[in-house]
Design an enzyme around this catalytic site. Structure first.
Site, PDB file in Angstrom:
ATOM      1  N   ASP A  34      41.292  -3.151  12.657  1.00 12.75           N
ATOM      2  CA  ASP A  34      40.154  -2.766  13.526  1.00 12.75           C
ATOM      3  C   ASP A  34      38.810  -3.075  12.877  1.00 12.75           C
ATOM      4  O   ASP A  34      37.758  -2.754  13.433  1.00 12.75           O
ATOM      5  CB  ASP A  34      40.247  -1.281  13.886  1.00 12.75           C
ATOM      6  CG  ASP A  34      40.170  -0.379  12.657  1.00 12.75           C
ATOM      7  OD1 ASP A  34      40.111  -0.907  11.522  1.00 12.75           O
ATOM      8  OD2 ASP A  34      40.152   0.853  12.832  1.00 12.75           O
ATOM      9  N   ARG A  93      11.965  -4.461   8.469  1.00 10.16           N
ATOM     10  CA  ARG A  93      10.877  -4.620   9.436  1.00 10.16           C
ATOM     11  C   ARG A  93      10.644  -3.344  10.244  1.00 10.16           C
ATOM     12  O   ARG A  93       9.608  -3.174  10.845  1.00 10.16           O
ATOM     13  CB  ARG A  93      11.153  -5.818  10.358  1.00 10.16           C
ATOM     14  CG  ARG A  93      10.872  -7.143   9.665  1.00 10.16           C
ATOM     15  CD  ARG A  93      11.363  -8.315  10.457  1.00 10.16           C
ATOM     16  NE  ARG A  93      12.813  -8.389  10.455  1.00 10.16           N
ATOM     17  CZ  ARG A  93      13.526  -9.344  11.056  1.00 10.16           C
ATOM     18  NH1 ARG A  93      12.912 -10.292  11.719  1.00 10.16           N
ATOM     19  NH2 ARG A  93      14.842  -9.354  10.998  1.00 10.16           N
ATOM     20  N   GLN A  94      11.665  -2.449  10.257  1.00 11.02           N
ATOM     21  CA  GLN A  94      11.478  -1.156  10.939  1.00 11.02           C
ATOM     22  C   GLN A  94      11.228  -0.095   9.869  1.00 11.02           C
ATOM     23  O   GLN A  94      12.036   0.789   9.628  1.00 11.02           O
ATOM     24  CB  GLN A  94      12.722  -0.832  11.790  1.00 11.02           C
ATOM     25  CG  GLN A  94      12.534   0.330  12.761  1.00 11.02           C
ATOM     26  CD  GLN A  94      11.603   0.035  13.930  1.00 11.02           C
ATOM     27  OE1 GLN A  94      11.565  -1.082  14.423  1.00 11.02           O
ATOM     28  NE2 GLN A  94      10.844   1.027  14.369  1.00 11.02           N
ATOM     29  N   HIS A 127       9.016  -7.091   2.996  1.00 13.84           N
ATOM     30  CA  HIS A 127       8.095  -7.370   4.093  1.00 13.84           C
ATOM     31  C   HIS A 127       6.731  -6.703   3.872  1.00 13.84           C
ATOM     32  O   HIS A 127       5.701  -7.255   4.238  1.00 13.84           O
ATOM     33  CB  HIS A 127       8.744  -6.875   5.377  1.00 13.84           C
ATOM     34  CG  HIS A 127       8.089  -7.352   6.594  1.00 13.84           C
ATOM     35  ND1 HIS A 127       7.943  -8.697   6.875  1.00 13.84           N
ATOM     36  CD2 HIS A 127       7.508  -6.689   7.621  1.00 13.84           C
ATOM     37  CE1 HIS A 127       7.311  -8.816   8.019  1.00 13.84           C
ATOM     38  NE2 HIS A 127       7.036  -7.625   8.488  1.00 13.84           N
ATOM     39  N   LYS A 191      -0.706 -14.210  15.228  1.00 11.60           N
ATOM     40  CA  LYS A 191       0.215 -14.159  16.358  1.00 11.60           C
ATOM     41  C   LYS A 191       0.404 -12.715  16.799  1.00 11.60           C
ATOM     42  O   LYS A 191       0.344 -11.801  15.985  1.00 11.60           O
ATOM     43  CB  LYS A 191       1.551 -14.821  16.005  1.00 11.60           C
ATOM     44  CG  LYS A 191       2.468 -13.983  15.169  1.00 11.60           C
ATOM     45  CD  LYS A 191       3.823 -14.580  14.911  1.00 11.60           C
ATOM     46  CE  LYS A 191       4.616 -13.574  14.060  1.00 11.60           C
ATOM     47  NZ  LYS A 191       5.563 -14.099  13.152  1.00 11.60           N
ATOM     48  N   THR A 223      14.773 -16.191  13.839  1.00 13.15           N
ATOM     49  CA  THR A 223      15.138 -17.163  14.881  1.00 13.15           C
ATOM     50  C   THR A 223      14.507 -18.532  14.628  1.00 13.15           C
ATOM     51  O   THR A 223      14.888 -19.517  15.250  1.00 13.15           O
ATOM     52  CB  THR A 223      14.644 -16.690  16.257  1.00 13.15           C
ATOM     53  OG1 THR A 223      13.209 -16.585  16.202  1.00 13.15           O
ATOM     54  CG2 THR A 223      15.257 -15.356  16.640  1.00 13.15           C
ATOM     55  N   THR A 226       8.834 -18.406  14.967  1.00 15.73           N
ATOM     56  CA  THR A 226       7.511 -18.266  14.322  1.00 15.73           C
ATOM     57  C   THR A 226       7.125 -19.573  13.628  1.00 15.73           C
ATOM     58  O   THR A 226       6.005 -20.078  13.779  1.00 15.73           O
ATOM     59  CB  THR A 226       7.546 -17.117  13.280  1.00 15.73           C
ATOM     60  OG1 THR A 226       7.810 -15.913  13.977  1.00 15.73           O
ATOM     61  CG2 THR A 226       6.254 -17.011  12.503  1.00 15.73           C
TER      62      THR A 226
HETATM   63  C1  R5P Z   1       7.329 -11.287  10.655  1.00 11.93           C
HETATM   64  O1  R5P Z   1       6.458 -10.485  10.508  1.00 11.93           O
HETATM   65  C2  R5P Z   1       8.029 -12.007   9.539  1.00 11.93           C
HETATM   66  O2  R5P Z   1       7.193 -12.214   8.436  1.00 11.93           O
HETATM   67  C3  R5P Z   1       8.582 -13.321  10.031  1.00 11.93           C
HETATM   68  O3  R5P Z   1       7.482 -14.158  10.376  1.00 11.93           O
HETATM   69  C4  R5P Z   1       9.442 -13.133  11.235  1.00 11.93           C
HETATM   70  O4  R5P Z   1      10.390 -12.135  11.021  1.00 11.93           O
HETATM   71  C5  R5P Z   1      10.144 -14.430  11.598  1.00 11.93           C
HETATM   72  O5  R5P Z   1      10.878 -14.218  12.767  1.00 11.93           O
HETATM   73  P1  R5P Z   1      11.359 -15.425  13.658  1.00 11.93           P
HETATM   74  O6  R5P Z   1      11.919 -16.464  12.743  1.00 11.93           O
HETATM   75  O7  R5P Z   1      12.418 -14.818  14.549  1.00 11.93           O
HETATM   76  O8  R5P Z   1      10.214 -15.909  14.452  1.00 11.93           O
END
Ligand code: R5P
Length: 298
Positions: A34, A93-94, A127, A191, A223, A226
């Protein structure tokens, strides 16, 4: 000193162990049908200083759970200290509440790690510089930036480049790299994100990039959106070429494909996260942080 590896980044563990001139100690990680895991430390750790290496890369919850259980196994076997290297600290990030009703996920992770027995944390390019304050044990905040600065110095003519932070949160980082390179000029992308779904809503540029090779430096690529959007903006504003440096190659979803197809020339990352074979792409170059980690653990 004994070193153990979780499943997420065995190649980094091997490299760190080599720098420390020790062998990786055995641990049995048995996966039940599992998905639950049973972990057994297969070495005498009583009164020994132990190190565990485990990155909170994809899948982060599974990798964290494995780490919690592994620390518990070491503690119950009598380890004196449990230094935990989480080269990429997931959930960072959180680290505070952005909107009413949210959890502070990083605090949850920190509390569990300390509760199960972590005595010290080692991590890379957090971060925010405030993240160590979330932990009630010592935190060594290490960085891949000196490695990147060395590589930039070697590969580029410093008079022809402009460093770029892809968001306002990265300004401190970009200033550090600029100083390491003798105050190379830098620019910043501003951004904004939709806090509900994380989508980038708009972006603008501060600083002059015309006629320059833009070198973006960030803490992570998730992803890849950015980086790709920043590269497009830089080229629209006159940058001749765009290169990318990021410590953590999270590479979620189709990041490998969109980065390969983008106008970015090369994507340089570190091995805080082990990039799976299926996510490797021709533009990707990986530098090792193993020596930095090993030196900090000595
Ligand atoms: C954001 O504040 C981080 O420094 C990165 O820029 C972010 O996590 C990148 O995310 P993604 O590649 O999904 O755009």
């Amino acid at each position: 000193m004994l070193i153990f590896s979780g499943s997420s980044n065995k190649s980094l563990t091997q490299k760190i162990a080599k720098h420390l001139d020790i062998k990786v100690s055995p641990a049995e990680i048995f996966v039940f049908p599992d998905g639950e895991k049973r972990i057994r430390i297969q070495e005498k750790v009583l009164d020994k200083d132990c190190i565990i290496i485990q990155s909170a890369s994809i899948p982060p919850d599974e990798n964290y759970m494995e780490l919690f259980i592994m620390i518990d196994a070491l503690k119950r076997s009598g380890a004196k200290t449990i230094k935990t290297v989480i080269p990429y600290l997931g959930y960072q990030r959180q680290d505070h509440i952005f909107r009413d009703g949210e959890a502070v996920s990083l605090e949850v992770i920190a509390e569990i790690l300390v509760k199960v027995g972590m005595t010290e944390l080692f991590s890379f390019d957090l971060h925010s510089p405030k993240i160590p304050e979330v932990f009630s044990v010592p935190v060594k905040h290490l960085s891949a930036l000196p490695l990147f600065a060395e590589k930039i110095k070697k590969d580029f003519n410093l008079d022809e480049i402009v460093l770029v932070s892809p968001d306002m949160g990265g300004i401190r980082r970009i200033k550090q790299v600029s100083e390491m390179l003798g105050n190379v000029p830098f620019a910043t992308v501003e951004k904004n994100r939709d806090l509900a779904n994380g989508a980038i809503t708009d972006a603008g540029l501060t600083g002059d990039v015309r006629g320059k090779t833009a070198v973006i430096v960030d803490d992570m690529i998730s992803t890849g959106i950015t980086m790709v959007e920043a590269a497009n903006l830089l080229i629209e504003n006159g940058a001749t070429k765009v290169f990318v440096f990021a410590t953590h190659a999270v590479l979620a979803k189709y990041a490998d494909k969109i980065l390969q197809k983008s106008r970015i020339e090369r994507v340089v990352v570190s091995d805080t996260i082990e990039v799976p074979l299926y996510s490797l792409f021709p533009k990707l170059e990986i530098l090792s942080i193993a020596k930095i980690a090993a030196d900090a653990l000595k």
